[in-house]
Design an enzyme around this catalytic site. Structure first.
Site, short mmCIF file in Angstrom:
data_model
loop_
_atom_site.label_atom_id
_atom_site.label_comp_id
_atom_site.label_asym_id
_atom_site.label_seq_id
_atom_site.Cartn_x
_atom_site.Cartn_y
_atom_site.Cartn_z
N LYS A 176 -17.26 16.44 16.58
CA LYS A 176 -16.66 15.51 15.62
C LYS A 176 -15.15 15.49 15.81
CE LYS A 176 -16.49 14.34 10.70
NZ LYS A 176 -16.97 14.69 9.35
N ASP A 337 -24.83 6.81 3.92
CA ASP A 337 -24.63 7.27 5.30
C ASP A 337 -24.24 8.74 5.37
OD1 ASP A 337 -22.26 5.71 4.19
OD2 ASP A 337 -21.27 6.88 5.73
#
Length: 691
Positions: A176, A337
């Site tokens: 990430k 999400d």
């Protein structure tokens, strides 16, 4: 249940030492191939099933675009300049069969685990998903700053309970902050040191608290820079690009199934794969076969299988949010999400652990309406489940989904009460009055501004009534009251907590408008926000008319009443027990293994971040080590928290950009008085702003 990492002995703090690039510089060209071949990361056994089972975008086009008919898009690595480890989690890396010590000392480790160098067998890809953000359908979102690197086969000898929680036999690895993807929109695909440290530490502490979560294997920083306006104040600054390695069975989420959504009636947006119903069925087959094999085997009928799958996701979500509530955790951005299809805590952004108990606690400074406040989380998770059900139709018949959702509230309440009874040490009997006792405890905590974590931790020190104790004996109650008063807010702290966030004139105008012109009021504000402000105003007026002595007397009276009721309930736990002493010892053990002594409070994370930004990674490593055992004290390891300058470190233990970082940090907050990790937050902690 949280999946538990294998216990491979105590983890050790990693001290970065000499940087990877200085080490590489000492290796001759003839030895370079030999050094490279010895990287433990190159032995990872990849089997990237998701890319085989789910459609992958055929386009190699660079840049942001709508991705139709695909769940993943391939991406290219974007190397960082001089990546280096900030910290590694030994237990998380052990999931992949890796030794934390080996990875930490591997010269190529920071390159591999920052997405700067391709791991053998890795196939970098970004996942396409949509989402409802703050209640509105946003259309295509996707991994804008994260790469799927691939799936690593579970190493031999993984613990049986771990395999039950991850029946796929594979761990997905993500990086990430690794750079641009087709889903980056106007962003740059990078994360910075502060957000990366927060995600790294909280992923791991949630696991050790027993809360289902994705894991974090390492955090890497670099000399690459991006510009960020930290407080959205018009004063941007350059920050170091940093990357977190995330590990989970899968990072698929509710929003993964929203790529098929028809045009939304409010926003007009639709999912990029609207009309491709065959892919929805393909995704459901993949998720159920890989991660819910028992459901696949026990339900030959497709509709019944899909209903059972949705019920299990609902159950896991209800259990997860109950666990959040019981440790005082607020996620901050519960968009669809950010909801895991496996019931894991996913995507650590502006999260926060509550300090003083406040049901309206909002950890995300940009959540102006309080949509994602602490007390709203159970209802928001239910709302998100309804949106998931809509996304799964017609594979999941709407009437069957509605019947499943009718079970949610009872399941959530059941999980919540079960956890809360353990926190109060009510182990032998379930009484209807327990719910009232819990509610009154939380109300007393709210009224007195009591610290959430420390108050629960203190309850095990409250004595059970003894056989010879007279009903009028006030000493045990007074002793317990004094104990809990230590966790209450002072008059000034309560005034600060009830300070209005809205101009009083604006509040008066909106209050008047709500009565005279409801339609116009509805367009520019909401009743919940106004009610919250009016409540604060009322409390503030009362506090202004109260002295510190009067406040303390009120707090003592309130706690004395609750403690008296609590001790009577504890007495009923002992009725009919032959070994009263053993029951009391069992109660204390259960409570002290349920109520953490330390959690990742914002001030603890902020201290670690400021030290790291000043070139000292030791506080990140120390906090991780302490939070690996959040229920116990660790004398010697746990000094007073970092006080602005960090400990003196040996030569080579600082980040190699130390001098420049120190110059950058010159504008950081000045040295502060040391604060223990289990302390109520210092005054400066209330100024921390997370968005």
């Amino acid at each position: 249940m949280a999946y538990l990492g294998p216990r491979l002995g105590p983890s050790r703090i990693f001290v970065p030492g000499v940087s990877a690039f200085r080490l590489l510089g000492t290796v001759g060209m003839a030895d370079m191939g030999l050094a490279t071949s010895r990287s433990p990361l190159e032995r990872l056994d990849f089997d990237n099933v998701a890319l085989k089972k789910l459609p992958v975008d055929s386009s190699e086009e660079l840049g942001v675009r709508q991705v139709k008919g695909a769940c993943f898009s391939r991406v290219k690595l974007q190397p960082l300049t001089k990546p280096r480890f900030v910290s590694v989690s030994h237990e998380a890396l052990a999931l992949l069969g890796l030794s934390g010590e080996e990875v930490a000392s591997d010269p190529l480790g920071p390159e591999y685990l920052s997405g700067s160098r391709l791991l053998p067998g890795s196939e970098p890809a970004a996942h396409c998903y949509c989402g409802h953000q703050f209640g509105q359908f946003a259309g295509q979102l996707g991994d804008g700053a994260a790469y799927y690197l691939g799936e690593v086969k579970v190493p031999p000898g993984q613990a049986p309970e771990l395999l039950r929680e991850n029946p796929s036999g594979r761990w997905e690895i993500q990086v990430k902050g690794a750079g641009l993807t087709p889903y980056s929109r106007q962003a740059d695909g990078r994360k910075v040191l502060r957000s990366s440290i927060r995600e790294f530490l909280c992923s791991e502490v949630m696991h050790f608290l027993g809360v289902p979560t994705t894991r974090a294997g390492s955090v890497v920083t670099s000399d690459s820079r991006v510009v960020r306006d930290v407080y959205y104040s018009g004063n941007p600054r350059h920050e170091r690009c940093s990357v977190v390695v995330r590990i989970a069975p899968t990072f698929l989420r509710f929003g993964s199934f929203e790529i098929f959504k028809r045009a939304d009636e409010h926003t007009g947006r639709q999912g990029p794969s609207y009309g491709r119903d065959e892919i929805r069925g393909q995704m459901m087959d993949y998720v159920i076969e890989m991660f819910y094999p028992d459901i696949q085997q026990n339900h030959p009928d497709r509709v019944e299988r899909n209903v059972a799958f949705f019920r299990e996701v609902m159950l896991r979500t209800a259990r997860l949010v109950a666990q959040w509530q019981c440790v005082g955790f607020c996620h901050g951005v519960l968009n669809t999400d950010n909801m895991s299809i496996l019931g894991l805590t996913l995507d650590y952004g502006p999260y926060g652990f509550m300090d003083s108990f406040d049901p309206d606690f909002i950890c995300n400074a940009s959540d102006n309406s309080g949509r994602y406040s602490y007390q709203a989380q159970p209802a928001i998770c239910r709302w998100n489940l309804v949106k998931l059900a809509e996304a799964l139709a017609p594979e999941l018949p709407p009437d069957r989904a509605e019947a499943v959702m009718d079970e949610y509230l009872d399941l959530y309440n059941g999980f919540y009460l079960e956890n809360m009874r353990k926190k109060l040490g009510l182990l032998k009997k379930d009484e209807p009055e327990d719910e009232i006792l819990i509610t009154e405890l939380l109300q007393s905590m709210h009224n007195t501004g009591a610290d959430f974590t420390n108050t629960f931790r203190s309850l095990s020190q409250i004595s059970c009534p003894t056989e010879g104790e007279s009903e009028g004996d006030e000493e045990p109650v007074k002793k317990a009251t004094d104990l809990l008063l230590e966790q209450c807010s002072s008059l000034e702290e309560l005034k600060a907590a009830n300070k209005l966030t809205m101009d009083p004139r604006e509040l008066a105008m909106l209050h008047s408008m709500a009565q005279s012109n409801p339609a116009l009021f509805q367009m520019i504000s909401d009743r919940t926000t106004i009610a919250r402000q009016l409540d604060k105003l009322s409390k503030l007026k009362d506090l202004i008319e109260t002295s510190q002595e009067e406040l303390k007397a009120k707090q003592a009276e309130e706690w004395s009443r609750w403690i008296t009721r609590y001790r009577k309930r504890l007495a009923r736990e002992l009725q009919g027990q032959s070994d009263v002493q053993a029951v009391q010892e069992e109660r204390v053990r259960a409570m002290d293994s349920t109520n953490p002594r330390v959690v990742l409070r914002n001030y603890i994370a902020q201290n670690a971040i400021e030290a790291a930004e000043n070139g000292d990674f030791s506080e990140v490593q120390r906090v991780l080590k302490v939070l690996e055992k959040p229920f116990s004290s660790q004398p010697g390891l746990e000094p007073s928290a970092w006080a602005g300058g960090g400990e003196a470190t040996k030569q080579g233990e600082r980040d190699e950009g130390e001098e420049q970082q120190q110059q950058e940090a010159a504008s950081a907050p000045t040295a502060r008085n040391p604060v223990p990790y289990d302390s109520r937050p210092p005054a400066w902690a209330h100024e921390i702003c997370v968005t």
